[in-house]
Scaffold this active site. Structure first.
Site, mmCIF file in Angstrom:
data_model
loop_
_atom_site.group_PDB
_atom_site.id
_atom_site.type_symbol
_atom_site.label_atom_id
_atom_site.label_comp_id
_atom_site.label_asym_id
_atom_site.label_seq_id
_atom_site.Cartn_x
_atom_site.Cartn_y
_atom_site.Cartn_z
ATOM 1 N N CYS A 232 0.981 -1.229 -0.087
ATOM 2 C CA CYS A 232 0.065 -0.027 -0.128
ATOM 3 C C CYS A 232 0.846 1.362 0.014
ATOM 4 O O CYS A 232 1.891 1.343 0.757
ATOM 5 C CB CYS A 232 -0.940 -0.051 1.050
ATOM 6 S SG CYS A 232 -1.855 1.480 1.367
ATOM 7 N N GLU B 61 3.972 -4.975 8.706
ATOM 8 C CA GLU B 61 4.258 -3.747 8.334
ATOM 9 C C GLU B 61 5.332 -2.951 9.231
ATOM 10 O O GLU B 61 6.185 -2.257 8.420
ATOM 11 C CB GLU B 61 2.886 -2.988 8.477
ATOM 12 C CG GLU B 61 3.037 -1.440 8.224
ATOM 13 C CD GLU B 61 1.738 -0.397 8.650
ATOM 14 O OE1 GLU B 61 0.640 -1.040 8.530
ATOM 15 O OE2 GLU B 61 2.220 0.490 9.070
ATOM 16 N N THR C 111 0.358 2.382 10.346
ATOM 17 C CA THR C 111 -0.686 2.917 9.771
ATOM 18 C C THR C 111 -2.071 2.765 10.592
ATOM 19 O O THR C 111 -3.046 3.574 10.324
ATOM 20 C CB THR C 111 -0.974 2.311 8.483
ATOM 21 O OG1 THR C 111 -1.198 1.134 8.252
ATOM 22 C CG2 THR C 111 0.307 3.048 7.236
HETATM 23 FE FE1 F3S Z 1 -3.377 1.074 2.978
HETATM 24 FE FE2 F3S Z 1 -4.427 2.345 4.923
HETATM 25 FE FE3 F3S Z 1 -5.572 0.080 3.795
HETATM 26 S S1 F3S Z 1 -2.558 1.932 5.083
HETATM 27 S S2 F3S Z 1 -3.857 -1.069 3.254
HETATM 28 S S3 F3S Z 1 -5.058 2.001 2.704
HETATM 29 S S4 F3S Z 1 -5.876 0.723 6.001
#
Ligand code: F3S
Length: 278
Positions: free
Chosen positions: A92, A122, A161
Site C-alpha cells: 500500500c 508492516e 498505519t
Molecule cells: Fe493502506 Fe490504509 Fe488500507 S494503509 S492497506 S489504505 S488501511
C-alpha cells in the site's frame, strides 16, 4: 430486527488495489498473505491461482511474486530480486511512505521511533529501512521510551498505519519532553479512521454490533474494541458461520461494520444470515 451498516466499512483503497493487482497476475504467488482475510485469500487461489509463499526459499526462478499490502523487509525484497523472480509490488502506498521516511531520516542522522507492534509485518518492513538498526526503536507506549538510549540528539517518529492517533500523541508528548528536536510524521491511515469513526457512531445507537474481519487483523481488532466501548454486545466474526442466533434475541437494531480487509461478498453473506434469523 433492523440491520444498519456503518457509513464507512470494509475494503480500503490499499486492499482494493492489492486485490486488483493479484487478479491481474494469475498463476502468481504472494509473499506472505496478501491481506488479513483467509476467505479472500482462498478466493484468489481458487479463481485466479494466486498461491502463497511463506518463505523466500519457496521462490523459484522466474516465479511471479506479489508483495503484500503490508510490505516486506528491505533485505527480503533484495533477495527476491536476486532470485530472478518477477516482483510485483502491491505494498500500500500509505505503507511505502513510512518506509521512505525512516530511510531518509535515518540517513540524515535521526534516531528513529516507530509506534507499532514489533511483530506486525508492516512494522518489520518499516523498521528494515533504518540505516542503523541499533537506533530504530519500536515502542507501544510512552513508558517504553525509558529503556531506550538514543544514539542521536534528534529523533524522527512514524506510526504503524492502523494505530490510534490519541495513543501516538501520548508518545509524541513524551518524546518532546525529553528531546530538543523531534520530527513527527503522521503516517496513520485515514481509511482506518473513517471506518473507526463510523463504527463508533453506529455502536452508540444499536443493541448489537457485528464486526466482520480477520481475527489477526489489527484494524479489525481495533474496530471491535471501539464498538465494545459503546455496545457491550459487540462480536468479532470472520464470516457468517460464526453467527449465533441467541445473540440477536430481543434486539431491535443490529449494526454491522467490517475491517479494511473484508470483502463485500463476505459482508453480504453475514447480512443475509442475520436477516434469516428474523
Ligand atoms: Fe493502506 Fe490504509 Fe488500507 S494503509 S492497506 S489504505 S488501511
Amino acid at each position: 430486527m433492523e440491520i444498519k451498516l456503518a457509513s464507512n466499512y470494509g475494503f480500503c483503497f490499499g486492499v482494493k488495489r492489492a486485490i486488483k493487482i493479484a487478479e491481474d497476475y494469475k498463476n502468481s504467488a504472494t509473499m506472505g498473505p496478501l491481506i488479513h482475510n483467509q476467505d479472500e485469500i482462498n478466493r484468489l487461489k481458487n479463481d485466479f491461482n494466486v498461491g502463497l509463499y511463506t518463505n523466500l526459499s519457496d521462490v523459484k526462478e522466474n516465479d511471479t511474486v506479489i508483495i503484500r499490502t503490508h510490505g516486506i523487509p528491505k533485505n527480503d525484497l533484495k533477495n527476491l530480486r536476486k532470485l530472478n523472480a518477477k516482483v510485483i509490488n502491491a505494498t500500500c502506498p500509505f505503507v511505502t511512505t513510512p518506509q521512505q521516511i525512516v530511510k531518509k531520516m535515518s540517513s540524515e542522522g535521526y534516531s528513529i521511533v516507530i509506534f507499532g507492534d514489533a511483530d506486525h509485518p508492516e512494522v518489520k518492513g518499516v523498521q528494515s529501512y533504518g540505516e542503523d538498526q541499533d537506533d530504530v526503536h519500536i515502542i507501544l507506549e510512552p513508558s517504553d521510551l525509558e529503556k531506550i538510549s538514543f544514539k542521536n540528539n534528534k529523533i524522527a517518529t512514524v506510526a504503524q498505519t492502523t494505530k490510534k492517533k490519541e495513543n501516538y500523541l501520548e508518545i509524541v508528548n513524551a518524546l518532546i519532553l525529553k528531546n530538543k528536536e523531534v520530527r513527527v510524521f503522521n503516517t496513520i491511515c485515514d481509511a482506518t479512521f473513517e471506518n473507526q469513526d463510523a463504527a463508533r457512531e453506529l455502536s452508540k445507537e444499536v443493541d448489537i454490533m457485528i464486526v466482520i474481519g480477520g481475527k489477526n487483523s489489527s484494524n479489525t481488532k481495533q474496530l471491535h474494541s471501539i464498538c465494545l466501548e459503546n455496545c457491550p454486545n459487540s462480536y468479532l466474526i470472520e464470516n457468517e458461520t460464526e453467527l449465533e442466533n441467541s445473540w440477536f434475541l430481543n434486539k431491535n437494531l443490529c449494526g454491522v461494520t467490517a475491517g479494511a480487509s473484508t470483502p463485500d461478498w463476505i459482508i453480504q453473506q453475514v447480512v443475509d444470515k442475520i436477516e434469516s434469523f428474523n
